[in-house]
Design an enzyme around this catalytic site. Sequence first.
Site, short mmCIF file in Angstrom:
data_model
loop_
_atom_site.label_atom_id
_atom_site.label_comp_id
_atom_site.label_asym_id
_atom_site.label_seq_id
_atom_site.Cartn_x
_atom_site.Cartn_y
_atom_site.Cartn_z
N ASP A 113 9.65 2.90 1.57
CA ASP A 113 8.45 3.67 1.91
C ASP A 113 8.26 3.56 3.42
O ASP A 113 7.71 2.59 3.92
CB ASP A 113 7.24 3.12 1.16
CG ASP A 113 5.96 3.88 1.47
OD1 ASP A 113 5.92 4.63 2.47
OD2 ASP A 113 4.97 3.71 0.74
N PHE A 136 0.87 -1.18 0.00
CA PHE A 136 0.00 0.00 0.00
C PHE A 136 0.90 1.22 0.00
O PHE A 136 1.56 1.53 0.99
CB PHE A 136 -0.94 0.05 1.20
CG PHE A 136 -1.86 1.25 1.14
CD1 PHE A 136 -3.03 1.19 0.39
CD2 PHE A 136 -1.53 2.44 1.76
CE1 PHE A 136 -3.86 2.30 0.28
CE2 PHE A 136 -2.35 3.55 1.66
CZ PHE A 136 -3.51 3.48 0.92
N LYS A 154 3.05 11.29 6.83
CA LYS A 154 2.26 11.09 8.04
C LYS A 154 2.84 11.79 9.26
O LYS A 154 2.60 12.96 9.48
CB LYS A 154 2.03 9.60 8.28
CG LYS A 154 1.15 8.96 7.20
CD LYS A 154 0.62 7.63 7.61
CE LYS A 154 -0.17 6.97 6.47
NZ LYS A 154 -1.37 7.70 6.06
#
Length: 411
Positions: free
Chosen positions: A235, A150, A264
Amino acid sequence: MNGEPVSSTENPTAEFIAAAEAHSAHNYHPLPVVIATAEGAWMTDVAGRRYLDLLAGYSALNFGHGNRRLIDAAKAQLERVTLTSRAFHHDVFGRFCAELAALCGMETVLPMNTGAEAVETAVKTARKWGYRVKGVPDNMAKIVVAADNFHGRTTTIVSFSTDPEARADFGPYTPGFEIVPYGDPTAMRNALTENTVAVLVEPIQGEAGVLVPPAGYLSTVRELTRKRNVLFIADEIQSGLGRTGRTFACEHEGVVPDVYVLGKALGGGVLPVSAVVSSAEVLGVFRPGEHGSTFGGNPLACAVALEVIAMLRTGEHQQRAAELGEHLHRELAALAAGAGSGVQRVRGRGLWAGVDIDPARGTGRQISERLLAEGVLVKDTHGSTIRIAPPLVIAEEDLDWGLERLRRVVG
């Protein structure tokens, strides 16, 4: 009392939900709670009931809701200047780039806003590096990714997703990606060719259910990519910035990638901040006009992110995630081992866990709704799995309070 109403006023939840359902696209299916305020690891709904947040905005809120250092940094910058665009320099930008690069042990930063933007930027970086530096023939660059990944939901990113929900009906898809099983070094080795410009992986797959790869996988990927002159792009949007007990999850195997993709928690839950961080050689492939963002690297974002970097430099939050993470996983393991337990498996690292529930006890959504009724907020993923990722500032007694509610629901 924790998890109990603190107000006797009539519950307006249904009214707020009805308005949202009537006037917003239904691309999310939120739990039936309407949050009004939050502080630390606790959130309060419009009816005054408090909930323990064990999701932390998918790790965007590593430092808790309303963190005073971050709020004060934002307020101070709000009084000065919030946006210049990259048409002009501003006085926070250079320091942000220098300090984030130093935190990563890198040289150069390309700031964006959202995690998906940062992944798109990393993809463009790898391709341009492949053509300009490695010498891959035009339009032949290939990037190897892992199944069950994801990385976001843009058209290019869903082109290499294996999740039908994320991918279906959004074609035609962007070519240039090869998908291999996550955690399989042999499949990774076989996928690399002369036209491979990058390997893009999550050190821990978050949305897939907090999947930790086999020991040695990341170091093998690092070795393979180095030998084949391929960029290793990590990531760390969810796994990075303290979540796993280290600044970066790659550190658990002593691995330093060529490129970090961050987001984030970099914005502290205050506003979206993301970045691609790498060497001057790699990010030096860009020239003016070839990539950009109006809001990327804006003064407000840089001010907040600088405070995040300052907090991470102390190591305090990483240590707390490591210590509380050991406690979390010990308690979850005991729950899974209990007679008649509804917990089948537990995975994770630091203050991050994927908990597989016996499907006979309910779907992940149903378990999340039962926990909601107990005053605990979690989020399901993939059938009967729930994820636990509290703010790193959570008190141990509050974490135990939440785990006791989990026992009550699935034990």
